[in-house]
Design a protein around this motif. Structure first.
Motif, PDB file in Angstrom:
ATOM      1  N   ARG A  23      -1.536 -65.553  20.925  1.00  0.00           N
ATOM      2  CA  ARG A  23      -0.723 -66.571  20.260  1.00  0.00           C
ATOM      3  C   ARG A  23       0.725 -66.135  20.216  1.00  0.00           C
ATOM      4  O   ARG A  23       1.044 -64.945  20.152  1.00  0.00           O
ATOM      5  N   ARG A  24       1.593 -67.132  20.302  1.00  0.00           N
ATOM      6  CA  ARG A  24       3.012 -66.870  20.220  1.00  0.00           C
ATOM      7  C   ARG A  24       3.398 -66.635  18.760  1.00  0.00           C
ATOM      8  O   ARG A  24       2.978 -67.364  17.865  1.00  0.00           O
ATOM      9  N   CYS A  25       4.179 -65.600  18.525  1.00  0.00           N
ATOM     10  CA  CYS A  25       4.675 -65.305  17.175  1.00  0.00           C
ATOM     11  C   CYS A  25       5.997 -66.039  16.987  1.00  0.00           C
ATOM     12  O   CYS A  25       7.087 -65.453  17.075  1.00  0.00           O
ATOM     13  N   SER A  33      -0.486 -70.771  14.856  1.00  0.00           N
ATOM     14  CA  SER A  33       0.441 -71.396  15.785  1.00  0.00           C
ATOM     15  C   SER A  33      -0.346 -72.232  16.785  1.00  0.00           C
ATOM     16  O   SER A  33      -1.435 -71.875  17.204  1.00  0.00           O
ATOM     17  N   ALA A  34       0.231 -73.372  17.163  1.00  0.00           N
ATOM     18  CA  ALA A  34      -0.428 -74.215  18.164  1.00  0.00           C
ATOM     19  C   ALA A  34      -0.354 -73.592  19.540  1.00  0.00           C
ATOM     20  O   ALA A  34      -1.122 -73.929  20.425  1.00  0.00           O
ATOM     21  N   ALA A  35       0.611 -72.681  19.736  1.00  0.00           N
ATOM     22  CA  ALA A  35       0.798 -72.043  21.037  1.00  0.00           C
ATOM     23  C   ALA A  35      -0.152 -70.862  21.149  1.00  0.00           C
ATOM     24  O   ALA A  35       0.166 -69.739  20.757  1.00  0.00           O
ATOM     25  N   GLU A  36      -1.371 -71.101  21.652  1.00  0.00           N
ATOM     26  CA  GLU A  36      -2.357 -70.045  21.732  1.00  0.00           C
ATOM     27  C   GLU A  36      -3.313 -70.282  22.899  1.00  0.00           C
ATOM     28  O   GLU A  36      -3.437 -71.396  23.419  1.00  0.00           O
ATOM     29  N   ILE A  37      -3.988 -69.214  23.308  1.00  0.00           N
ATOM     30  CA  ILE A  37      -5.007 -69.255  24.358  1.00  0.00           C
ATOM     31  C   ILE A  37      -6.234 -68.541  23.819  1.00  0.00           C
ATOM     32  O   ILE A  37      -6.128 -67.454  23.232  1.00  0.00           O
TER      33      ILE A  37
END
Length: 304
Positions: A23-25, A33-37
């Motif tokens: 995930r993006r910090c 965070s919505a920005a994750e894999i």
């Protein structure tokens, strides 16, 4: 092909089962965070020596609360210590160190002896309290490295830790030990580990002084063969903690490119073979982390 599919292919090619979360910090105030894999990121996995990260943070919370003096010195007898291939356990003479230097050795070279000494000073209660306070409900630390070694000796019907590890390394035997089962040993999920890292990097867990201490210690980890190998660039910082026991090989880390948001990544694997050295699985950790972090990289937004 999506990043998650490429990561699954990497694990399959390496002959291991793998779980990953990244995930993006970013600067969001939200806990997640919505920005994750995620590749099995919510599944429980064996934590191995990655538990030392939670112990370090619990120790630092004690320091912040004034319950522990990090400069207090202890004399440790190597002969009385938890066995391990690095750190105090390989020495011959008594060692006097401060608690924060024990914490540093625990993280930088995965010093088992230092970890168990620090756990004795901090206690399991504060570790459990930390996990509860952060909502890491699927992470459980049941003991230190000495406890794990005792379970291995019992499960393999051997007499020493060395005999237990030698037995586990025999590929002709399919050993089922509690140390490989997240239901019976210290365990977590990849998602909870990246959530912990993101909270740490956001400064939401510790004071600024202790946050800087955790970051600097993690950046000094000496092992270059897993996540760090994916980013062999002088300007890139990798702050990580590995974990290895038998067929289990893990690492969690925060990867920082200049002028970009940091990315937290957690990779956990279980190999099909029990060889003490499995470079192909280490390489799978490297490549899966590279794919995930590359997908999530974004430049820092200028302040409003």
């Amino acid at each position: 092909m999506s990043a998650a599919d490429r990561i699954r292919a990497v694990f399959a090619d390496a002959g291991c089962t793998g779980w990953l979360h990244a995930r993006r910090c970013d600067d969001s105030a939200a806990e997640t965070s919505a920005a994750e894999i995620s590749v099995g990121g919510d599944e429980r996995v064996v934590i191995a020596s990655v538990y030392k990260l939670a112990l370090l943070v619990a120790f630092c919370r004690h320091v912040d609360a004034g319950r522990i003096d990090p400069t207090a010195r202890l004399t440790v007898l190597p002969a009385d210590c938890t066995p391990g291939p690095t750190g105090i356990a390989v020495l011959r003479d008594p060692v006097t160190m401060s608690l924060r230097d024990l914490a540093t050795s625990m993280m930088t070279v995965s010093d088992n002896a230092a970890a168990d000494v620090l756990l004795g000073e901090t206690g399991l209660g504060p570790v459990e309290e930390l996990l509860n306070d952060l909502g890491l409900t699927r992470t459980r630390i049941v003991g230190g490295t000495a406890d794990l070694h005792r379970s291995l000796v019992r499960d393999t019907d051997t007499h020493t830790t060395a005999e237990a590890f030698a037995t586990l390394a025999e590929n002709d035997e399919a050993w089922s030990v509690s140390a490989y089962d997240p239901s019976y040993t210290s365990a977590t999920t990849p998602e909870e580990m990246t959530r912990l890292l993101r909270a740490l990097w956001a400064g939401r867990v510790l004071s600024p002084e202790q946050t800087d201490f955790v970051r600097s210690v993690m950046r000094r980890q000496v092992w270059p063969h897993r996540i760090a190998a994916a980013f062999p660039h002088r300007t890139v910082s990798v702050a990580g903690k590995t974990g290895t026991i038998g067929v289990i090989r893990n690492e969690v880390a925060v990867v920082e490119f200049p002028d970009e948001y940091p990315v937290a990544v957690a990779v956990f694997t279980r190999a099909a073979r029990a060889d003490p050295e499995l470079p192909v699985v280490d390489a799978a950790i490297t490549e899966s982390a590279r794919i995930a972090v590359t997908e999530l990289r974004r430049p820092l937004l200028p302040p409003d």
